[in-house]
Enzyme design. Structure first.
Site, short mmCIF file in Angstrom:
data_model
loop_
_atom_site.label_atom_id
_atom_site.label_comp_id
_atom_site.label_asym_id
_atom_site.label_seq_id
_atom_site.Cartn_x
_atom_site.Cartn_y
_atom_site.Cartn_z
N SER A 151 95.75 47.22 32.85
CA SER A 151 94.62 48.14 32.53
C SER A 151 94.57 47.91 31.09
O SER A 151 94.20 47.23 30.09
CB SER A 151 95.41 49.15 33.18
OG SER A 151 94.61 50.27 32.54
N ASP A 295 90.11 48.99 43.40
CA ASP A 295 90.42 49.23 42.41
C ASP A 295 89.37 50.06 41.33
O ASP A 295 88.08 49.87 41.89
CB ASP A 295 90.48 48.03 41.38
CG ASP A 295 91.09 47.73 40.00
OD1 ASP A 295 91.53 48.54 39.33
OD2 ASP A 295 92.12 46.61 40.39
N HIS A 322 93.65 49.85 41.51
CA HIS A 322 93.92 50.10 40.44
C HIS A 322 96.09 49.07 39.71
O HIS A 322 96.29 48.32 38.87
CB HIS A 322 93.75 50.92 39.11
CG HIS A 322 93.92 50.40 37.74
ND1 HIS A 322 93.48 50.03 37.08
CD2 HIS A 322 94.35 51.41 36.55
CE1 HIS A 322 93.09 49.88 36.64
NE2 HIS A 322 93.89 50.21 35.47
#
Length: 347
Positions: A151, A295, A322
């Site tokens: 991320s 995601d 995610h």
């Protein structure tokens, strides 16, 4: 006849001894992965507080080493900005068995590290220099250093590679696109409309009013969006490491850099215009891009990223969101370990 029998017994005994020695030797070799003798961090179980220099003075960041491997060492960059290393604890179930050395690390202003609460330090370039200082302190180099960023950590990993790839052996960009504007577009045009229309309408109304602190906004997002695209499990089943990481997030830094919206980046957030799509071709180290079908980031964009990288590969997690290291765990770790070992063996 007796002589033949005697020779047979002796042969069997010798074979048995040889097998035992071989087994002991193999066991000794394997145990070297968990051998902390002679390590400066043995007393603390692998934990080190590393001093870093910043424009605002010296601070310390928390790291923890797991295992020993001279050619495969992975530094983990958590997301947020402002989250913690804690949600990476799922790596304990896979990387030790593969005998890959790895390092937990809380970036400055995150839970276990110093928190000077100085917004002037919340800059991408400053974080890149922090990672470089951590690398040096841990003794990682181009012969063994893999950087995994998830991320926001993926943004940091890309930026680090663009400046310091000469110090690296490999890069893993986990669940992160190379463009925030492209992420915002995907969130608004693809993910948002997948929500119940009434839910999306209420979320949009609260966002339009700038009422992000309203408990109702958090309730709607956490209840309807998170279990679909952040971690595809019922909220009551979310693993403890994930819950701890969310509970310990530095929200002030998160909002300053990422913004308060869960559908992209809004306002004057520092990452709002970040885009390195045109620079991916400059990263020449072997790089793995990881994306999940569900995601918050566009899996097709992350596949495209791998095509732009000179030595890029794509790991697609068909069940993943995610946090694919949890909801498509077998795919995630099988692909991650194969990538690291393939790069290692190619040297």
């Amino acid at each position: 006849m007796k002589q033949t029998a005697f020779l047979l017994i002796v042969t069997l005994l010798l074979t048995s001894c040889t097998a035992n020695v071989t087994t002991d030797q193999n066991q000794e070799t394997k145990n070297e992965y968990l051998d902390y003798s002679g390590k400066s961090d043995k007393l603390s179980g692998g934990v080190r507080m590393i001093p870093i220099q910043t424009p605002a003075g010296e601070f310390k960041v928390w790291t923890k080493r797991v295992g020993n491997n001279p050619t495969m060492k992975v530094l983990l960059l958590h997301g947020g900005p402002g989250a913690t290393h804690e949600y990476f604890e799922s790596f304990d179930s896979f990387l030790p068995h593969a005998e890959i050395e790895y390092y937990y690390y809380d970036q400055l202003e995150s839970a276990y590290s110093d928190q000077p609460s100085d917004s002037s330090l919340w800059e991408v370039d400053r974080f890149v220099e922090e990672v470089e200082q951590v690398r040096q302190a841990l003794g990682l180099n181009k012969d063994n250093f893999y950087l995994l960023g998830h991320s926001w950590g993926g943004i940091l990993g890309i930026e680090y590679a663009l400046k310091y790839q000469g110090n690296m052996k490999g890069l893993i960009i986990s669940n992160m696109m190379s463009s925030i504007p492209a992420y915002v577009k995907y969130a608004n045009e693809v993910l948002g409309p997948q929500l119940d229309p009434a839910v999306l309408s209420e979320i949009r109304a609260l966002e339009a009013a700038g009422d992000f602190a309203n408990p109702r906004y958090e309730e709607l997002v956490v209840t309807h969006y998170y279990p679909k695209h952040v971690l595809r499990m019922p909220l009551e089943e979310w693993p403890d490491p994930v819950n701890r990481a969310f509970a310990n997030i530095n929200y002030e830094m998160y909002v300053s850099m990422q913004g308060p919206s869960e559908f992209g980046v809004v306002g004057d957030a520092k990452l709002k215009n970040w885009d390195r799509s045109n620079d991916l071709s400059k990263i020449n180290v072997p790089t793995l891009s990881i994306g999940g079908e569900y995601d918050t980031m566009d899996p097709r964009h992350m596949e495209w990223m791998a095509e732009q990288l000179p030595k890029g590969e794509y790991l697609y997690c068909p069940k993943g969101s995610h946090m694919a290291m949890y909801d498509d765990q077998e795919t995630y770790f099988k692909g991650l370990i194969e990538f690291i070992k393939n790069v290692d063996q190619a040297e």
